[in-house]
Design a protein around this motif. Structure first.
Motif, PDB file in Angstrom:
ATOM      1  N   HIS A   1       2.298  -7.139 -19.270  1.00  0.00           N
ATOM      2  CA  HIS A   1       2.899  -6.650 -18.034  1.00  0.00           C
ATOM      3  C   HIS A   1       2.469  -7.521 -16.855  1.00  0.00           C
ATOM      4  CE1 HIS A   1       4.125  -2.708 -19.781  1.00  0.00           C
ATOM      5  NE2 HIS A   1       3.053  -2.883 -20.536  1.00  0.00           N
ATOM      6  N   ARG A   2       3.298  -7.567 -15.840  1.00  0.00           N
ATOM      7  CA  ARG A   2       2.931  -8.170 -14.563  1.00  0.00           C
ATOM      8  C   ARG A   2       3.003  -7.058 -13.509  1.00  0.00           C
ATOM      9  NH1 ARG A   2       3.057 -13.199 -12.127  1.00  0.00           N
ATOM     10  NH2 ARG A   2       1.887 -13.771 -13.988  1.00  0.00           N
ATOM     11  N   GLU A   3       1.871  -6.841 -12.844  1.00  0.00           N
ATOM     12  CA  GLU A   3       1.807  -5.839 -11.791  1.00  0.00           C
ATOM     13  C   GLU A   3       1.312  -6.497 -10.514  1.00  0.00           C
ATOM     14  OE1 GLU A   3       0.538  -1.998 -12.506  1.00  0.00           O
ATOM     15  OE2 GLU A   3       1.621  -1.836 -14.407  1.00  0.00           O
ATOM     16  N   TRP A   4       1.395  -5.774  -9.402  1.00  0.00           N
ATOM     17  CA  TRP A   4       1.000  -6.315  -8.111  1.00  0.00           C
ATOM     18  C   TRP A   4       0.100  -5.315  -7.393  1.00  0.00           C
ATOM     19  CZ3 TRP A   4       2.691 -11.216  -6.572  1.00  0.00           C
ATOM     20  CH2 TRP A   4       3.651 -11.798  -7.407  1.00  0.00           C
ATOM     21  N   ALA A   5      -1.064  -5.788  -7.021  1.00  0.00           N
ATOM     22  CA  ALA A   5      -1.979  -4.963  -6.225  1.00  0.00           C
ATOM     23  C   ALA A   5      -1.765  -5.273  -4.749  1.00  0.00           C
ATOM     24  CB  ALA A   5      -3.425  -5.254  -6.618  1.00  0.00           C
ATOM     25  N   LEU A   6      -2.146  -4.337  -3.903  1.00  0.00           N
ATOM     26  CA  LEU A   6      -2.024  -4.533  -2.456  1.00  0.00           C
ATOM     27  C   LEU A   6      -3.417  -4.775  -1.886  1.00  0.00           C
ATOM     28  CD1 LEU A   6       0.275  -4.523  -0.364  1.00  0.00           C
ATOM     29  CD2 LEU A   6      -0.376  -2.174   0.192  1.00  0.00           C
ATOM     30  N   ALA A   7      -3.626  -5.995  -1.348  1.00  0.00           N
ATOM     31  CA  ALA A   7      -4.928  -6.352  -0.787  1.00  0.00           C
ATOM     32  C   ALA A   7      -5.137  -5.660   0.555  1.00  0.00           C
ATOM     33  CB  ALA A   7      -5.020  -7.864  -0.620  1.00  0.00           C
ATOM     34  N   ASP A   8      -6.363  -5.760   1.068  1.00  0.00           N
ATOM     35  CA  ASP A   8      -6.720  -5.092   2.316  1.00  0.00           C
ATOM     36  C   ASP A   8      -5.839  -5.515   3.478  1.00  0.00           C
ATOM     37  OD1 ASP A   8      -8.688  -3.906   0.867  1.00  0.00           O
ATOM     38  OD2 ASP A   8     -10.357  -5.025   1.757  1.00  0.00           O
ATOM     39  N   ASP A   9      -5.393  -6.791   3.476  1.00  0.00           N
ATOM     40  CA  ASP A   9      -4.581  -7.291   4.587  1.00  0.00           C
ATOM     41  C   ASP A   9      -3.090  -7.190   4.320  1.00  0.00           C
ATOM     42  OD1 ASP A   9      -4.235  -9.218   2.672  1.00  0.00           O
ATOM     43  OD2 ASP A   9      -4.987 -10.892   3.880  1.00  0.00           O
ATOM     44  N   GLY A  10      -2.711  -6.464   3.264  1.00  0.00           N
ATOM     45  CA  GLY A  10      -1.298  -6.265   2.955  1.00  0.00           C
ATOM     46  C   GLY A  10      -0.702  -7.282   2.010  1.00  0.00           C
ATOM     47  N   THR A  11      -1.484  -8.269   1.590  1.00  0.00           N
ATOM     48  CA  THR A  11      -0.997  -9.283   0.660  1.00  0.00           C
ATOM     49  C   THR A  11      -0.842  -8.703  -0.738  1.00  0.00           C
ATOM     50  OG1 THR A  11      -2.098 -11.026   1.917  1.00  0.00           O
ATOM     51  CG2 THR A  11      -1.509 -11.547  -0.353  1.00  0.00           C
ATOM     52  N   ARG A  12       0.276  -9.030  -1.390  1.00  0.00           N
ATOM     53  CA  ARG A  12       0.505  -8.595  -2.764  1.00  0.00           C
ATOM     54  C   ARG A  12      -0.133  -9.594  -3.724  1.00  0.00           C
ATOM     55  NH1 ARG A  12       5.618  -8.545  -4.560  1.00  0.00           N
ATOM     56  NH2 ARG A  12       5.437  -6.657  -5.842  1.00  0.00           N
ATOM     57  N   VAL A  13      -0.970  -9.088  -4.626  1.00  0.00           N
ATOM     58  CA  VAL A  13      -1.746  -9.931  -5.535  1.00  0.00           C
ATOM     59  C   VAL A  13      -1.293  -9.654  -6.972  1.00  0.00           C
ATOM     60  CG1 VAL A  13      -4.053 -10.582  -6.302  1.00  0.00           C
ATOM     61  CG2 VAL A  13      -3.701  -9.793  -3.944  1.00  0.00           C
ATOM     62  N   PRO A  14      -0.843 -10.685  -7.698  1.00  0.00           N
ATOM     63  CA  PRO A  14      -0.352 -10.439  -9.063  1.00  0.00           C
ATOM     64  C   PRO A  14      -1.486 -10.203 -10.064  1.00  0.00           C
ATOM     65  CG  PRO A  14      -0.179 -12.777  -8.514  1.00  0.00           C
ATOM     66  CD  PRO A  14      -0.646 -12.086  -7.270  1.00  0.00           C
ATOM     67  N   ILE A  15      -1.175  -9.380 -11.040  1.00  0.00           N
ATOM     68  CA  ILE A  15      -2.072  -9.098 -12.162  1.00  0.00           C
ATOM     69  C   ILE A  15      -1.264  -9.263 -13.446  1.00  0.00           C
ATOM     70  CG2 ILE A  15      -3.614  -7.419 -13.252  1.00  0.00           C
ATOM     71  CD1 ILE A  15      -3.584  -5.864 -10.585  1.00  0.00           C
TER      72      ILE A  15
ATOM     73  N   GLY B   1      -8.083 -18.537   0.315  1.00  0.00           N
ATOM     74  CA  GLY B   1      -9.239 -18.053  -0.423  1.00  0.00           C
ATOM     75  C   GLY B   1     -10.358 -19.083  -0.465  1.00  0.00           C
ATOM     76  N   LYS B   2     -10.502 -19.883   0.596  1.00  0.00           N
ATOM     77  CA  LYS B   2     -11.565 -20.873   0.650  1.00  0.00           C
ATOM     78  C   LYS B   2     -12.137 -20.924   2.063  1.00  0.00           C
ATOM     79  CE  LYS B   2     -10.457 -25.283   0.791  1.00  0.00           C
ATOM     80  NZ  LYS B   2      -9.856 -26.624   0.634  1.00  0.00           N
ATOM     81  N   LEU B   3     -13.210 -21.712   2.238  1.00  0.00           N
ATOM     82  CA  LEU B   3     -13.844 -21.901   3.544  1.00  0.00           C
ATOM     83  C   LEU B   3     -14.100 -20.556   4.222  1.00  0.00           C
ATOM     84  CD1 LEU B   3     -11.794 -25.060   4.645  1.00  0.00           C
ATOM     85  CD2 LEU B   3     -14.150 -25.012   3.795  1.00  0.00           C
ATOM     86  N   LEU B   4     -13.609 -20.397   5.452  1.00  0.00           N
ATOM     87  CA  LEU B   4     -13.883 -19.169   6.208  1.00  0.00           C
ATOM     88  C   LEU B   4     -12.924 -18.031   5.848  1.00  0.00           C
ATOM     89  CD1 LEU B   4     -14.755 -20.695   9.701  1.00  0.00           C
ATOM     90  CD2 LEU B   4     -16.330 -19.845   7.936  1.00  0.00           C
ATOM     91  N   ALA B   5     -12.132 -18.229   4.787  1.00  0.00           N
ATOM     92  CA  ALA B   5     -11.284 -17.153   4.252  1.00  0.00           C
ATOM     93  C   ALA B   5     -11.717 -16.775   2.834  1.00  0.00           C
ATOM     94  CB  ALA B   5      -9.819 -17.585   4.262  1.00  0.00           C
ATOM     95  N   LYS B   6     -12.916 -17.191   2.437  1.00  0.00           N
ATOM     96  CA  LYS B   6     -13.342 -16.997   1.053  1.00  0.00           C
ATOM     97  C   LYS B   6     -13.431 -15.532   0.657  1.00  0.00           C
ATOM     98  CE  LYS B   6     -14.271 -18.095  -2.934  1.00  0.00           C
ATOM     99  NZ  LYS B   6     -13.177 -18.702  -3.715  1.00  0.00           N
ATOM    100  N   LYS B   7     -13.734 -14.661   1.586  1.00  0.00           N
ATOM    101  CA  LYS B   7     -13.896 -13.248   1.227  1.00  0.00           C
ATOM    102  C   LYS B   7     -12.598 -12.625   0.719  1.00  0.00           C
ATOM    103  CE  LYS B   7     -17.794 -12.285   4.308  1.00  0.00           C
ATOM    104  NZ  LYS B   7     -18.284 -11.487   5.462  1.00  0.00           N
ATOM    105  N   ASN B   8     -11.452 -13.253   1.019  1.00  0.00           N
ATOM    106  CA  ASN B   8     -10.196 -12.749   0.457  1.00  0.00           C
ATOM    107  C   ASN B   8     -10.236 -12.755  -1.070  1.00  0.00           C
ATOM    108  OD1 ASN B   8      -8.901 -12.266   2.911  1.00  0.00           O
ATOM    109  ND2 ASN B   8      -8.021 -14.326   3.006  1.00  0.00           N
ATOM    110  N   THR B   9     -10.911 -13.753  -1.649  1.00  0.00           N
ATOM    111  CA  THR B   9     -11.036 -13.819  -3.110  1.00  0.00           C
ATOM    112  C   THR B   9     -11.679 -12.545  -3.648  1.00  0.00           C
ATOM    113  OG1 THR B   9     -11.282 -16.229  -2.984  1.00  0.00           O
ATOM    114  CG2 THR B   9     -12.006 -15.168  -5.014  1.00  0.00           C
ATOM    115  N   PHE B  10     -12.726 -12.112  -2.995  1.00  0.00           N
ATOM    116  CA  PHE B  10     -13.490 -10.965  -3.480  1.00  0.00           C
ATOM    117  C   PHE B  10     -12.741  -9.655  -3.244  1.00  0.00           C
ATOM    118  CE2 PHE B  10     -16.849 -13.893  -1.512  1.00  0.00           C
ATOM    119  CZ  PHE B  10     -16.801 -14.762  -2.594  1.00  0.00           C
ATOM    120  N   THR B  11     -12.185  -9.495  -2.052  1.00  0.00           N
ATOM    121  CA  THR B  11     -11.472  -8.249  -1.758  1.00  0.00           C
ATOM    122  C   THR B  11     -10.185  -8.149  -2.562  1.00  0.00           C
ATOM    123  OG1 THR B  11     -10.514  -9.294   0.220  1.00  0.00           O
ATOM    124  CG2 THR B  11     -12.495  -7.964   0.530  1.00  0.00           C
TER     125      THR B  11
END
Length: 697
Positions: free
Chosen positions: A435-449, A514-524
Motif C-alpha cells: 500500500h501507499r499511504e500519506w501522513a500529514l506532517a506538523d507543517d501540513g506537508t503530506r509524507v508518503p509511506i 530536510g537538511k541544514l536548518l530544516a533538519k528537524k523536519n526529518t524527525f517530525t
C-alpha cells in the motif's frame, strides 16, 4: 522472558568543550580511544551483557536464520552480462560466504545470455576471482574495485580485510592467472583503464579518509613511480574516476554536497593533461557522459530537479539544452549508448526510465505495479540495442529485464528465486499486499509511506509493525524485496517505509527541506508517519518498532528523544547519534565534507545551537524510553563505534529504568558482517529482538 543481569556501567571521566560561549561536559569522551584497553574491555562487556539479555532468543535466531537460508537458492548464478567477447557473471555456492566472479567466451551467433541449471558452472567458464579463497583466514572481506581492462587481459581489483574501507589494489593477468608485482595499499573505490590497457588510474585518501588524489599507474612498474594526475585541495570535495562507456574518455569528478567539477582525459592519451569541462560554481552540480561528438551534461543550474544539456566533446563550452527542467520530475542520471540515451528519473515518489532515440521521440518504459523500484543494471556495451535493468517491489523479488531499445520488447531474464518456506509452500506474491499511504506532517506537508503485509492482516490496530526510515543525503528508500522480511510478515508483522524529508523521493526540494536548518523536519515527519500508522489502524504504539541505520540511526536517536511514547522498541544500526561532537571535529573522516549537509557548527553559532537542540546524545533526558538495540562495528570509518557506545552509556546513566543493549561487531565496518551467512545471522539477531518486543517471539 529475559534473563536478569546487571548492565555494564561506563566510568565517567568529565571532559569539557566550549564553543560559542557554550561549555559542554562529555563524561564518555574517553570511549573514542580505540586502542585503550579500557575501551575494548567496555565494548566486550557490553557484548556479553547483550548476549545474556537475549539468550532466550537463541532458538528463535536459529529459526529465522534457517528460514532465510531455506528460502534462498544458495548455489546460484547471476544473469551474464556481455562485454566484448565475453559474458561476465557471479556464482554463489552453497556453504560458501562470498561470490565467485567468472566469465565465459561468447559463442558464434549467441545473442541471449547463457543460462545455468541450478547455478552450475557454465561450459568454458573461467574463474577471475574467488572471494572465498581471498577471504580465507580473515573474519572480514570486501572487494573495492573489480575492473577488467578494455582488451580483457587485465583485472584490477582491491581488497579490504578489516572493514575500514582502505583497500589494497592489485592487478591480475587473466591470460596467465598470475598476479603482477603491482600492489598499492590504502586505495579507495574507483579505477579506470586507458584505451590500450597500459595505464590504470586509481584513488587514494588523505588523513581524514577523504578521497583526494587520482593517480596514474603504468602496468608492470613499481607503485613508487606512479604519478598524481589530480590533487583536490578543497576539503569539502571528494574525487572519483571512471572510464566512459564509449571507452573514449577517463572522467575525474570532484564533488561536494552541492557543487561539482569534472575533468576529462582522452583514454588513448592517458598522460595528457586533464581538461575541465566547466569550472566549479558554488551550488551548481553537474555530471558528464560521453556520446559521440558531445558530452552530455546533467545539471541543476537554474534547474532544481535537474535538466539535460550537451556541449562539444572537442571544445567544451556553452551548454545546449536537450531536456528542459520540469519541476517535480527529478532527473537522476543519463546513460549514453550509440543510438539511444536512457534517463533515470523519479516522479511522484517513484523511479522510472525514459528512452530517447537519437533523432526520434522519447518514451517512458511502463511498469505494472503502482509501488515499485527500477534502476539500470550493468550495461557496459556502448553499441547495443539491449538495455539491462533491475525491477523490484515490496512483493516482487529482484528481477532482471532486457529491454529492446528499438522494438520495445521486454524480456524477463531472471527473477530471484524464493524457495518454499517452513510450511513447504512456494512463495506467492498474492499472499501479500502493498500500500501507499500519506501522513500529514506538523507543517501540513503530506509524507508518503510504503507498506507491505500479509493479505489477511487486520486493520483494527492489533497488528505489530516495523517502520523504517533514513531521510538524509537525498538518498531515497525506494521499495525493495527482502527474503528475511518474509519471516516477519508471516508472523503477522506490518513493514512500513517512511519516505521522509531529507531523502530524495519527491525531488530536490524534498531533500532541501530536510537538511541544514530544516533538519528537524526529518524527525517530525517520521513521527507523523508512525502516528498515521496507528490512526489508520495498521498498528498501535505499543506494537510498533522503529528501525534505521547510519544517518537513519541519527533519526532513531532523535525520535527516541522527541516521541518516546510512539514506539515500543527502536533498532539503531551504526547510528550517527553523537552528530554534534563529530561535526565539530574537522580531523574526523567525513566532517568537513558534511558541513554542507548539516551546517558548520564551528563557524556558525546558529548551526551550533540548532544541532545541539536535536543531536541525540546531547538530548538524553530522564524520559520513559522505549527499549533500544544499538548495533555498531569497531572498524567503521563512516560512523565511529564510540557514538552508539557513548549514547547507550548516557541513556543508562540518565534514564536507568530503560532497557538498552549495545552490540559491537569487533571485526567489521559500516556495512556490518561481510559474508552472506554472517549477514543473515546478524539480520536474524535483529529480527528476533524485534519479534520479542512485538510479542511474536
Amino acid at each position: 522472558m529475559t534473563t536478569e543481569t546487571t548492565p555494564p556501567v561506563a566510568r565517567q571521566v568529565p571532559a569539557e568543550r566550549t564553543h560559542h560561549g557554550d561549555t559542554v561536559v562529555d563524561e564518555y569522551a574517553w570511549l573514542a580511544a580505540k586502542d585503550d584497553p579500557a575501551t575494548i574491555a567496555h565494548l566486550t562487556a557490553e557484548n556479553a551483557y547483550t548476549e545474556q539479555r537475549t539468550a532466550h532468543l537463541e532458538a528463535l535466531r536459529g529459526t529465522l536464520f534457517a528460514e532465510t537460508r531455506q528460502r534462498t537458492q544458495e548455489t546460484d548464478l547471476s544473469v551474464p552480462t556481455r562485454k566484448g567477447g565475453h559474458w561476465y557473471y557471479t556464482r554463489t555456492i552453497e556453504g560458501q560466504q562470498y561470490g565467485v566472479h567468472c566469465r565465459r567466451p561468447v559463442r558464434d551467433g549467441e545473442t541471449a545470455p547463457p543460462v545455468s541449471a541450478d547455478g552450475a558452472p557454465l561450459d568454458g567458464e573461467e574463474v577471475l576471482l574467488d572471494g572465498n579463497q581471498l577471504a580465507e583466514g580473515h573474519d572480514f572481506f570486501s572487494l573495492g574495485a573489480f575492473d577488467v581492462s578494455p582488451d580483457g587481459r587485465w583485472l584490477a581489483y582491491s581488497t579490504d580485510f578489516s572493514g575500514d574501507e582502505r583497500f589494497t589494489l592489485r592487478i591480475k593477468d587473466l591470460s596467465t592467472g598470475e598476479l603482477l608485482g603491482d600492489e598499492v595499499p590504502d586505495t579507495f573505490y574507483g579505477t579506470a583503464w586507458s584505451a590500450d590497457a597500459t595505464v590504470l588510474f586509481y584513488i587514494t585518501v588523505d588523513e581524514a579518509w577523504r578521497p583526494n588524489r587520482v593517480w596514474r599507474h603504468t602496468v608492470g612498474t613499481p607503485s613508487g613511480e606512479d604519478v598524481v594526475v589530480h590533487l583536490e585541495d578543497d576539503e569539502r570535495f571528494w574525487v572519483g574516476v571512471e572510464l566512459t562507456r564509449s571507452e573514449r574518455f577517463v572522467l575525474i569528478d570532484s564533488t561536494s554536497k552541492v557543487t561539482s567539477e569534472v575533468r576529462v582525459i582522452p583514454a588513448d592519451n592517458p598522460t595528457g593533461e586533464p581538461a575541465v569541462i566547466a569550472p566549479r560554481r558554488q551550488g551548481v552540480e553537474y555530471s558528464v557522459e560521453h556520446h559521440g561528438h558531445r558530452f552530455l551534461i546533467l545539471h541543476n543550474d537554474d534547474a532544481e530537479d535537474f535538466a539535460l544539456a550537451y556541449t562539444s566533446a572537442d571544445a567544451p563550452s556553452d551548454w545546449v539544452p536537450l531536456i528542459p527542467h520540469s519541476p517535480g520530475t527529478r532527473l537522476e542520471s543519463v546513460d549514453a549508448f550509440a543510438d539511444h540515451l536512457v534517463v533515470s528519473l523519479r516522479s511522484n515518489g517513484l523511479t522510472g526510465l525514459r528512452v530517447l532515440p537519437v533523432g526520434g521521440d522519447g518514451h517512458d518504459i511502463e511498469f505494472p505495479e503502482p509501488i515499485h523500484s527500477v534502476g539500470l543494471d550493468a550495461n557496459p556495451e556502448y553499441r547495443t540495442r539491449q538495455l539491462r535493468f533491475r525491477y523490484t517491489s515490496l512483493v516482487t523479488p529482484d528481477s532482471v529485464y532486457d529491454y529492446d531499445l528499438v522494438t520495445r520488447e521486454l524480456t524477463l531474464r531472471r527473477r530471484k528465486p524464493v524457495l518454499p518456506g517452513p510450511d513447504g509452500r512456494a512463495y506467492d506474491p498474492g499472499d501479500y499486499e502493498q500500500h501507499r499511504e500519506w501522513a500529514l506532517a506538523d507543517d501540513g506537508t503530506r509524507v508518503p509511506i510504503s507498506l507491505v503485509c500479509r493479505r489477511d492482516t487486520p486493520r483494527d490496530g492489533s497488528a505489530p509493525a516495523v517502520i523504517y526510515g533514513y531521510g538524509s543525503y537525498e538518498a531515497s528508500m525506494d521499495p525493495w524485496f527482502s527474503i528475511a522480511r518474509l519471516s516477519l510478515l508471516d508472523r503477522g508483522v506490518v513493514f512500513a517505509v517512511a519516505h521522509i524529508r531529507g531523502g530524495g523521493e519527491l525531488g530536490r526540494r524534498w531533500y532541501d527541506e530536510g537538511k541544514l536548518l530544516a533538519k528537524k523536519n526529518t524527525f517530525t515527519d517520521f513521527v507523523a508517519c508512525a502516528r498515521h500508522l496507528v490512526k489508520a489502524g495498521w498498528t498501535a504504539s505499543d506494537r510498533l518498532v522503529a528501525r534505521g541505520a547510519s544517518a537513519g540511526g541519527l533519526l532513531m536517536g532523535a525520535v527516541a528523544n522527541i516521541a518516546p511514547d510512539a514506539f515500543t522498541g527502536i533498532v539503531a544500526q551504526v547510528p550517527f547519534v553523537d552528530a554534534l561532537t563529530s561535526i565539530l571535529d574537522p580531523s574526523l573522516p567525513l566532517t568537513v565534507t558534511e558541513w554542507e549537509e548539516w551546517g558548520n557548527p564551528l563557524a556558525d553559532p546558529e548551526v551550533y545551537a540548532y544541532m545541539k537542540s536535536y543531536t541525540p546524545y546531547e538530548n538524553v533526558t530522564a524520559a520513559d524510553y522505549p527499549a533500544i538495540l544499538a548495533v555498531t562495528s569497531l572498524n567503521d570509518t563512516r560512523v565511529l563505534y564510540h557514538e552508539p557506545a557513548k549514547w547507550i552509556a548516557r541513556l543508562r546513566a540518565v534514564a536507568p529504568q530503560g532497557d538498552y543493549l549495545l552490540k559491537t561487531e569487533m571485526g567489521a565496518g559500516h556495512g556490518g558482517p561481510s559474508g552472506r551467512y554472517d549477514a543473515w545471522r546478524e539480520e536474524a539477531f535483529v529480527n528476533a529482538w524485534i519479534l520479542d518486543r512485538l510479542g511474536r517471539a
